[in-house]
Scaffold this active site. Structure first.
Site, mmCIF file in Angstrom:
data_model
loop_
_atom_site.group_PDB
_atom_site.id
_atom_site.type_symbol
_atom_site.label_atom_id
_atom_site.label_comp_id
_atom_site.label_asym_id
_atom_site.label_seq_id
_atom_site.Cartn_x
_atom_site.Cartn_y
_atom_site.Cartn_z
ATOM 1 N N LYS A 22 0.842 -1.208 0.000
ATOM 2 C CA LYS A 22 0.000 0.000 0.000
ATOM 3 C C LYS A 22 0.877 1.259 0.000
ATOM 4 O O LYS A 22 0.666 2.167 -0.792
ATOM 5 C CB LYS A 22 -0.897 0.001 1.248
ATOM 6 C CG LYS A 22 -1.526 1.338 1.561
ATOM 7 C CD LYS A 22 -2.338 1.305 2.826
ATOM 8 C CE LYS A 22 -1.613 1.698 4.086
ATOM 9 N NZ LYS A 22 -1.366 3.138 4.255
ATOM 10 N N ASN A 23 1.863 1.273 0.897
ATOM 11 C CA ASN A 23 2.658 2.495 1.051
ATOM 12 C C ASN A 23 3.613 2.738 -0.118
ATOM 13 O O ASN A 23 4.117 3.849 -0.276
ATOM 14 C CB ASN A 23 3.435 2.465 2.376
ATOM 15 C CG ASN A 23 2.511 2.701 3.555
ATOM 16 O OD1 ASN A 23 1.322 2.980 3.381
ATOM 17 N ND2 ASN A 23 3.048 2.589 4.763
ATOM 18 N N CYS A 123 -4.249 8.425 9.749
ATOM 19 C CA CYS A 123 -4.279 7.780 11.063
ATOM 20 C C CYS A 123 -3.989 8.806 12.158
ATOM 21 O O CYS A 123 -3.034 9.573 12.067
ATOM 22 C CB CYS A 123 -3.238 6.669 11.125
ATOM 23 S SG CYS A 123 -3.815 5.164 10.336
ATOM 24 N N ARG A 128 1.247 15.072 13.336
ATOM 25 C CA ARG A 128 1.952 14.625 12.131
ATOM 26 C C ARG A 128 2.181 15.844 11.239
ATOM 27 O O ARG A 128 1.420 16.120 10.318
ATOM 28 C CB ARG A 128 1.164 13.519 11.434
ATOM 29 C CG ARG A 128 1.011 12.310 12.328
ATOM 30 C CD ARG A 128 0.337 11.159 11.659
ATOM 31 N NE ARG A 128 1.169 10.524 10.654
ATOM 32 C CZ ARG A 128 0.770 9.477 9.936
ATOM 33 N NH1 ARG A 128 -0.418 8.976 10.106
ATOM 34 N NH2 ARG A 128 1.574 8.932 9.050
ATOM 35 N N ASP A 349 5.177 0.806 12.062
ATOM 36 C CA ASP A 349 3.905 0.206 11.637
ATOM 37 C C ASP A 349 3.725 -1.214 12.184
ATOM 38 O O ASP A 349 2.635 -1.779 12.082
ATOM 39 C CB ASP A 349 3.795 0.200 10.104
ATOM 40 C CG ASP A 349 3.480 1.588 9.564
ATOM 41 O OD1 ASP A 349 3.182 2.489 10.365
ATOM 42 O OD2 ASP A 349 3.529 1.775 8.331
ATOM 43 N N ARG A 441 -8.575 0.079 5.215
ATOM 44 C CA ARG A 441 -7.740 1.053 4.507
ATOM 45 C C ARG A 441 -6.454 0.402 4.015
ATOM 46 O O ARG A 441 -5.902 0.804 3.002
ATOM 47 C CB ARG A 441 -7.347 2.212 5.440
ATOM 48 C CG ARG A 441 -8.447 3.219 5.682
ATOM 49 C CD ARG A 441 -7.898 4.423 6.421
ATOM 50 N NE ARG A 441 -6.605 4.785 5.871
ATOM 51 C CZ ARG A 441 -5.591 5.294 6.554
ATOM 52 N NH1 ARG A 441 -5.712 5.547 7.829
ATOM 53 N NH2 ARG A 441 -4.452 5.584 5.975
HETATM 54 C C1 UD1 Z 1 4.901 6.874 6.327
HETATM 55 C C2 UD1 Z 1 3.952 5.704 6.254
HETATM 56 C C3 UD1 Z 1 3.464 5.306 7.649
HETATM 57 C C4 UD1 Z 1 4.665 5.062 8.556
HETATM 58 C C5 UD1 Z 1 5.613 6.250 8.531
HETATM 59 C C6 UD1 Z 1 6.921 5.988 9.287
HETATM 60 C C7 UD1 Z 1 2.851 5.987 4.118
HETATM 61 C C8 UD1 Z 1 1.597 6.272 3.386
HETATM 62 N N1 UD1 Z 1 2.801 6.073 5.446
HETATM 63 O O1 UD1 Z 1 4.147 7.975 6.867
HETATM 64 O O2 UD1 Z 1 2.698 4.120 7.520
HETATM 65 O O3 UD1 Z 1 4.196 4.863 9.872
HETATM 66 O O4 UD1 Z 1 5.997 6.557 7.170
HETATM 67 O O5 UD1 Z 1 7.596 4.926 8.739
HETATM 68 O O6 UD1 Z 1 3.855 5.629 3.532
HETATM 69 N N2 UD1 Z 1 7.780 14.505 10.361
HETATM 70 C C9 UD1 Z 1 8.023 15.827 10.623
HETATM 71 N N3 UD1 Z 1 7.721 16.737 9.655
HETATM 72 C C10 UD1 Z 1 7.227 16.383 8.436
HETATM 73 C C11 UD1 Z 1 6.987 15.023 8.186
HETATM 74 C C12 UD1 Z 1 7.269 14.096 9.167
HETATM 75 O O7 UD1 Z 1 8.464 16.196 11.706
HETATM 76 O O8 UD1 Z 1 7.006 17.248 7.589
HETATM 77 C C13 UD1 Z 1 8.096 13.482 11.397
HETATM 78 C C14 UD1 Z 1 6.887 12.697 11.865
HETATM 79 O O9 UD1 Z 1 6.176 13.353 12.873
HETATM 80 C C15 UD1 Z 1 7.537 11.421 12.350
HETATM 81 C C16 UD1 Z 1 8.698 11.246 11.387
HETATM 82 O O10 UD1 Z 1 8.921 12.512 10.792
HETATM 83 O O11 UD1 Z 1 8.060 11.585 13.643
HETATM 84 C C17 UD1 Z 1 8.489 10.219 10.311
HETATM 85 O O12 UD1 Z 1 7.241 10.433 9.698
HETATM 86 P P1 UD1 Z 1 7.056 10.222 8.145
HETATM 87 O O13 UD1 Z 1 8.136 9.335 7.631
HETATM 88 O O14 UD1 Z 1 6.874 11.529 7.473
HETATM 89 O O15 UD1 Z 1 5.680 9.461 8.075
HETATM 90 P P2 UD1 Z 1 4.770 9.446 6.805
HETATM 91 O O16 UD1 Z 1 5.643 9.580 5.616
HETATM 92 O O17 UD1 Z 1 3.632 10.376 6.973
#
Ligand code: UD1
Length: 462
Positions: A22-23, A123, A128, A349, A441
């Protein structure tokens, strides 16, 4: 509203085919906005997030057809032959359903010079932020503002794309993730934007997750020029002190046009890990097929520490079994201590799913959540089934119990829901699991796959 009724205590046995990731699929769907040519994706999981992404792409001017004769095959073409896009605004109505909708930001901006995307939902397990997406795109010369809950971005450069006549982003140094946890979707967005930017981009501390790697491979397949450099971990400021994870730098040479192609999505490592949890918690024996063992190193290592036997049967098959028969054998499992982290460390995850198994392990287990410090919505629900867990900051202390009892529980997010499925499969008697839309989802045909393995699980309305 739909709910699962689960009668626990059945040992799962048989083989299960893992679906596409999915991701990985979601950012690759979004990246098809970068080309006007036809893209055919294979091994796409049929679940509600990919349906949401289908709606989103259609709203942005793509024709998305799911091949009914060949499951998992999706054909994506432009609606308008001239390469015009119907609109560059991703609506709140669609984006609020799924955080990965933000993946269209980079592709729209770089391909059409402007983009508007509502701040994403998804989620709900704590804050986030999207600052890395925004600062990364700004580093490529975009003007990005937050207006009434929308991210509004525009390419301000003077250079125009020779293929489209539209303003281009300009490649540059993107250090925004240096010294921080690299963000998966921010990397995907910045990378997707950089492939059509003018000149060279260098993304420091880019995410190394297999799903981002799949996006890199897809983009290269349709004509992008990307090179991956792995840095010696000791040279850089590491997020995980003392853990030797290496750091990736992505170098991108912008091109003016990308072409179409056919591409197969990687298997879903979290679905494979979920079935390992289902095997562990029911004392089962599963042949996990169509998986990618090399993406599962950390997960395999931890489950082996829990006493599971995991054998690689072929390049894409793992045989998972517990040492003995049925649930009582789980008492033999040892207590463990695990921290989640960026790939290749143990994935966040899988944290809830591991916790469900640890609940029945002998002794105490300490789980530390390093990515989302408050991702513990499942704790209270696991306790309803009889678990004993103490939370202290971002650590969960799990005191192993010898049995769980069925109860009424509720999924609060996707993986929390999967963890409750696992625990309910092990609990004696009947469990009722509500809000299964969270689970739908991210899992393709979970019910069907579990039933085939012997689980007593049905979907009911009400
Ligand atoms: C993706 C995955 C999710 C997984 C996560 C971490 C998808 C659709 N989702 O989510 O299932 O749990 O990676 O492996 O692929 N952060 C910031 N600023 C930002 C963005 C992120 O501070 O602009 C922080 C977040 O709060 C978190 C960390 O970075 O602590 C990692 O998050 P991130 O890798 O961005 O998660 P997603 O990409 O949203």
């Amino acid at each position: 509203m739909e709910k699962y009724i689960i009668h626990g205590g059945v040992r799962l046995e048989g083989s299960v085919k893992i679906s596409g990731s999915k991701n990985a699929a979601l950012p690759i769907f979004a990246a098809t906005l970068l080309t006007d040519e036809e893209v055919i994706l294979k091994n796409v999981p049929q679940l509600s997030d990919t349906q949401t992404m289908t709606l989103l792409l259609r709203s942005l001017g793509k024709k998305v057809s799911w091949d009914t004769g060949s499951p998992g095959r999706v054909i994506i073409q432009p609606e308008l032959k001239a390469g015009l896009v119907v609109n560059t605004k991703a609506s709140y109505e669609i984006v609020k359903r799924m955080r990965a909708s933000i993946c269209v930001l980079g592709p729209l901006l770089t391909r059409y010079s402007k983009a508007e995307v509502s701040l994403p939902g998804g989620c709900a397990f704590g804050p986030r932020p999207v600052d890395l997406h925004i600062s990364g795109l700004r580093a490529l010369g975009a003007d990005v503002k937050l207006i009434h809950g929308n991210i509004v971005a525009e390419a301000k450069g003077l250079l125009k794309n020779s293929a489209t006549g539209l303003r281009r982003l300009r490649g540059g140094h993107v250090p925004v993730m240096q010294g921080r946890i690299s963000s998966v979707l921010a990397t995907d967005n910045i990378l997707s934007a950089a492939v059509l930017a003018e000149g060279e981009t260098c993304i420091e501390n880019a995410a190394r997750e297999p799903e981002t790697e799949d996006l890199v491979n897809f983009l290269k397949h349709i004509g992008a020029e990307i090179t991956q450099e792995i840095e010696d971990p000791h040279k850089e400021d590491l997020f995980h002190e003392g853990k030797s994870i290496s750091i990736q730098r992505l170098r991108v040479k912008g091109v003016s046009k990308l072409h179409g192609g056919e591409y197969t999505i990687i298997p879903d490592r979290i679905e494979a890990g979920s079935f390992m949890s289902f095997a562990a918690i029911t004392g089962g024996k599963l042949l996990i097929q169509n998986c990618e063992p090399k993406h599962l190193h950390a997960v395999i290592q931890i489950f082996e520490e829990l006493g599971l036997s995991i054998q690689q049967k072929s390049s894409n098959e793992l045989l998972v079994k517990t040492a003995g028969k049925r649930l009582k054998r789980l008492k033999r499992l040892k207590g463990i201590e695990v921290s989640t982290g960026p790939y290749p460390l143990f994935p966040t995850d899988m944290q809830a799913l591991l916790m469900a198994v640890a609940v029945l392990a002998e002794g105490d287990t300490i789980l530390e959540e390093s990515i989302y410090s408050s991702r513990f919505n499942h704790v209270g629900e696991l306790e309803r089934l009889g678990a004993s867990i103490t939370l202290e900051g971002n650590k969960a202390y799990i005191h192993g119990v010898s049995a769980l009892e069925g109860a009424r529980v509720m999924a609060s997010d996707l993986r929390a829901g999967a963890a409750l499925v696992a625990a309910s499969l092990a609990a004696s008697g009947k469990s009722e699991l509500r809000r299964v839309y969270h689970i739908k989802r991210g899992y393709e045909n979970l019910l069907g796959k579990l039933k085939k393995l012997g689980a007593k699980i049905v979907l009911e309305d009400g």
